[in-house]
Design a protein around this motif. Structure first.
Motif, short mmCIF file in Angstrom:
data_model
loop_
_atom_site.label_atom_id
_atom_site.label_comp_id
_atom_site.label_asym_id
_atom_site.label_seq_id
_atom_site.Cartn_x
_atom_site.Cartn_y
_atom_site.Cartn_z
N GLU A 188 131.70 71.29 -5.58
CA GLU A 188 131.57 70.69 -4.24
C GLU A 188 130.22 71.06 -3.63
OE1 GLU A 188 133.72 70.94 0.13
OE2 GLU A 188 134.86 71.57 -1.64
N PHE A 189 129.82 72.34 -3.82
CA PHE A 189 128.53 72.80 -3.33
C PHE A 189 127.39 72.01 -3.98
CE2 PHE A 189 124.82 75.58 -3.68
CZ PHE A 189 124.64 75.99 -2.36
N GLN A 190 127.48 71.86 -5.30
CA GLN A 190 126.44 71.12 -6.04
C GLN A 190 126.35 69.67 -5.55
OE1 GLN A 190 124.54 73.56 -7.46
NE2 GLN A 190 124.30 72.19 -9.19
N LYS A 191 127.48 69.04 -5.29
CA LYS A 191 127.51 67.65 -4.82
C LYS A 191 126.80 67.54 -3.48
CE LYS A 191 130.69 63.83 -3.92
NZ LYS A 191 130.31 63.50 -2.57
N LYS A 192 127.11 68.45 -2.57
CA LYS A 192 126.46 68.43 -1.24
C LYS A 192 124.96 68.70 -1.38
CE LYS A 192 129.96 69.36 2.14
NZ LYS A 192 129.88 68.87 3.47
N GLN A 193 124.62 69.59 -2.28
CA GLN A 193 123.21 69.90 -2.48
C GLN A 193 122.48 68.68 -3.05
OE1 GLN A 193 122.33 73.16 -5.21
NE2 GLN A 193 120.93 73.99 -3.66
N ASN A 194 123.11 67.97 -3.97
CA ASN A 194 122.51 66.74 -4.52
C ASN A 194 122.38 65.67 -3.45
OD1 ASN A 194 122.28 67.90 -7.04
ND2 ASN A 194 124.19 67.02 -7.81
N ASP A 195 123.38 65.56 -2.56
CA ASP A 195 123.31 64.61 -1.45
C ASP A 195 122.13 64.94 -0.54
OD1 ASP A 195 125.57 63.35 -2.40
OD2 ASP A 195 126.94 64.23 -0.88
N ALA A 196 121.94 66.21 -0.27
CA ALA A 196 120.82 66.63 0.58
C ALA A 196 119.49 66.30 -0.09
CB ALA A 196 120.92 68.12 0.89
N ASN A 197 119.38 66.55 -1.38
CA ASN A 197 118.14 66.24 -2.11
C ASN A 197 117.87 64.73 -2.11
OD1 ASN A 197 117.62 68.92 -2.69
ND2 ASN A 197 118.66 68.85 -4.66
N ALA A 229 118.13 65.25 11.05
CA ALA A 229 119.36 65.75 11.69
C ALA A 229 120.47 65.90 10.65
CB ALA A 229 119.79 64.81 12.81
N GLU A 230 120.58 64.90 9.77
CA GLU A 230 121.59 64.96 8.71
C GLU A 230 121.31 66.12 7.76
OE1 GLU A 230 121.56 61.13 6.85
OE2 GLU A 230 122.54 60.16 8.56
N LEU A 231 120.04 66.31 7.43
CA LEU A 231 119.66 67.42 6.53
C LEU A 231 119.94 68.78 7.16
CD1 LEU A 231 116.33 66.11 4.97
CD2 LEU A 231 118.50 66.50 3.80
N GLN A 232 119.73 68.87 8.46
CA GLN A 232 120.01 70.13 9.14
C GLN A 232 121.51 70.43 9.09
OE1 GLN A 232 118.55 70.42 13.15
NE2 GLN A 232 119.10 72.58 13.31
N THR A 233 122.32 69.41 9.33
CA THR A 233 123.77 69.58 9.26
C THR A 233 124.20 69.95 7.84
OG1 THR A 233 124.08 67.99 11.05
CG2 THR A 233 125.99 68.44 9.66
N LEU A 234 123.65 69.24 6.85
CA LEU A 234 123.97 69.54 5.45
C LEU A 234 123.53 70.96 5.09
CD1 LEU A 234 123.16 66.25 3.50
CD2 LEU A 234 125.34 67.46 3.54
N GLY A 235 122.38 71.38 5.57
CA GLY A 235 121.89 72.74 5.30
C GLY A 235 122.85 73.79 5.85
N GLN A 236 123.36 73.55 7.05
CA GLN A 236 124.32 74.49 7.64
C GLN A 236 125.62 74.48 6.83
OE1 GLN A 236 124.47 72.96 11.62
NE2 GLN A 236 122.71 74.17 12.31
N ASP A 237 126.05 73.29 6.41
CA ASP A 237 127.26 73.18 5.59
C ASP A 237 127.09 73.93 4.27
OD1 ASP A 237 128.46 71.63 7.53
OD2 ASP A 237 128.23 69.73 6.44
N LEU A 238 125.92 73.76 3.66
CA LEU A 238 125.65 74.42 2.38
C LEU A 238 125.65 75.94 2.55
CD1 LEU A 238 122.91 72.09 0.87
CD2 LEU A 238 125.18 72.52 -0.08
N GLN A 239 125.05 76.40 3.61
CA GLN A 239 125.00 77.84 3.86
C GLN A 239 126.42 78.39 4.08
OE1 GLN A 239 122.72 78.97 7.36
NE2 GLN A 239 121.81 80.66 6.22
#
Length: 191
Positions: free
Chosen positions: A66-75, A91-101
Motif C-alpha cells: 500500500e505504501f509503495q502504491k501511494k509512493q508511485n502515485d506521488a511520483n 497540494a495533493e503532493l503535500q497531502t500524499l507526503g503526509q500520508d506516506l510519512q
C-alpha cells in the motif's frame, strides 16, 4: 539456561585444570540444543511460531505494498505536474507526503509490535521445553552418578575427550526416538 551451562563448564574446567577432580568423578557431555530441537513439543511450538511469523509478515507486506502504491502515485503526480496544475498538484503532493510519512510510522510500529509478539510467544512456548530438557539431563546425571555434565552445543567447551555422551539416555527419558533429527527453528531465538 545458557548461563547455568556456562557456569557448569567453567567449574569443570577449573577443577580439571587444578587437579582437584578425583579419578572417581564421572564427567558426561550432551548436546542440549540438539535434544531440545528433537522434542515433540519443540516441533509443535516451532509450527506455531512459523504460523505467527507468516501472519505478521503478510500483514507487513500488505502495508508495504500500500505504501509503495501511494509512493508511485506521488511520483506520477510529480511527473505530470505542469505550470497550469502546479498549485493543485502541489497540494495533493503535500497531502500524499503526509500520508506516506504516517504510513511509514505505522509500518515501523507494526514491525516493532510484531517482533515483541514473536519474542513473547517464543519465550512462552520454549521456556517450558528448556526446563523439561534440563530436568531430564539432571535426572540422568544423578541416576548415572555424574559429577559434571558439559553441554557441547554452545561452543564453550573447547575440547573434550573421554567422558560419556549421555544424549541417548536423555532422549530416552524424553521419549525421543533414537533416529530423530532436530527441527530447524522457525524464527531466530529472542535475545
Amino acid at each position: 539456561m545458557r548461563n547455568l551451562v556456562r557456569s557448569l563448564a567453567l567449574v569443570a574446567v577449573v577443577f580439571l585444570g587444578s587437579q582437584y577432580v578425583s579419578a572417581q568423578q564421572k564427567i558426561g557431555h550432551v548436546n542440549a540444543d540438539e535434544i531440545f530441537q528433537m522434542t515433540a513439543e519443540f516441533k509443535t511450538a516451532n509450527e506455531q511460531l512459523r504460523t505467527l511469523n507468516d501472519t505478521k509478515t503478510k500483514e507487513l507486506q500488505g502495508m508495504y505494498e500500500e505504501f509503495q502504491k501511494k509512493q508511485n502515485d506521488a511520483n506520477e503526480k510529480l511527473r505530470n505536474r505542469s505550470e497550469a496544475n502546479k498549485t493543485t498538484v502541489d497540494a495533493e503532493l503535500q497531502t500524499l507526503g503526509q500520508d506516506l510519512q504516517s504510513m511509514e510510522q505505522r509500518i515501523q510500529e507494526v514491525q516493532r509490535v510484531a517482533q515483541e509478539d514473536l519474542g513473547k510467544k517464543q519465550q512462552e512456548l520454549l521456556t517450558p521445553i528448556q526446563t523439561k530438557v534440563m530436568n531430564a539431563i539432571n535426572a540422568v546425571a544423578k541416576e548415572k552418578g555424574y559429577a559434571y555434565v558439559l553441554d557441547t552445543s554452545n561452543g564453550n567447551v573447547l575440547y573434550f575427550q573421554g567422558g560419556e555422551d549421555i544424549s541417548a539416555d536423555v532422549k530416552t527419558r524424553l521419549g525421543i526416538a533414537a533416529n530423530a533429527t532436530p527441527a530447524a527453528p522457525a524464527v531466530p531465538p529472542a535475545r
